[in-house]
Design an enzyme around this catalytic site. Structure first.
Site, PDB file in Angstrom:
ATOM      1  CE  LYS A   1      -6.134  61.673  29.786  1.00 42.82           C
ATOM      2  NZ  LYS A   1      -7.201  62.408  29.097  1.00 42.82           N
ATOM      3  CB  VAL A   2      -3.032  55.114  34.170  1.00 41.99           C
ATOM      4  CG1 VAL A   2      -3.297  54.367  35.462  1.00 41.99           C
ATOM      5  CG2 VAL A   2      -2.650  54.146  33.050  1.00 41.99           C
TER       6      VAL A   2
END
Ligand code: E4P
Length: 217
Positions: free
Chosen positions: A87-88
């Site tokens: 998750k960025v």
């Protein structure tokens, strides 16, 4: 529409899993902190345990905000289990990192998305998921669900494969509206999910059936 649970709480994950409708998990640093998970080894073990319970994608968020550190962190997270999705955050280095992960066959979930423009960038960079935060948009006086409709229309028109993962769910009605709007995934806390079960006429009807069943059983 797939159902993800938005929590790092193992009891809640087990409860949703036992219901038989759980397709995956999303976490974030706030949710991990809430469970008292501290230190790299504990974080890795926590993700391993989640992946053992749930047979589906598990989003694990990077804590750094610069390109190089996000890559190092994401590679370590992705190595924990094949179902881990990195998750960025939707920032400039985040978009670069998503593109890098895409080119290296590591799936990503682009988080903290609040506009259609951000959703287009996430798709162009190759994110597997885009996470529009509809509850936080509602909280700020805008209409979060409108964003889901807008991203759905753009992705369909442009042929983007990124899945729309509606996040920041506040209510059972949010889940129903996400299904209407064509979200691919809805990630929700446990209570709104269990709210889907409830209708007073079901309870009244079942009580009557149980009472009548006594007459012939
Ligand atoms: C998304 O993946 C986030 O973890 C989450 O949905 C944020 O929700 P909140 O606005 O309730 O914190």
């Amino acid at each position: 529409m797939k159902f993800f649970l938005d929590t790092a709480n193992l009891d809640q994950i087990k409860e949703a899993h036992d219901l038989g409708v759980l397709d995956g998990i999303t976490t974030n640093p706030s949710l991990m902190a809430k469970e008292g998970v501290k230190g790299y080894d504990a974080v890795v073990n926590h993700y391993k345990t989640i992946c053992e319970i749930v047979d589906g994608d598990v989003s694990a968020e990077v804590l750094s905000t610069d390109f190089k550190s996000m890559i190092e962190e994401g590679e370590r997270l992705a190595a924990i289990h094949p179902n881990i999705v990195v998750k960025v955050p939707m920032i400039k280095d985040g978009v670069k990192a998503i593109k890098w992960f895409t080119d290296h066959d590591i799936r990503t979930n682009c988080t903290l998305v609040f506009s259609a423009g951000q959703a287009i960038l996430a798709a162009k960079a190759g994110a597997a998921y885009v996470s529009p935060f509809i509850g936080r948009i509602d909280d700020s006086g805008w209409d979060g669900m409108e964003l889901i409709y807008q991203i759905r229309a753009i992705y369909d028109m442009q042929g983007y494969f990124t899945e729309i993962l509606a996040a920041s769910i506040r209510s059972t009605n949010h889940i129903i509206s996400c299904a209407e709007a064509g979200a691919d995934v809805c990630t929700t806390p446990l209570d709104p999910l269990l709210g889907l079960l409830k209708h007073p006429l079901t309870d009244i009807g079942l009580a009557k059936f149980c009472e009548d069943a006594k007459k012939f059983s």
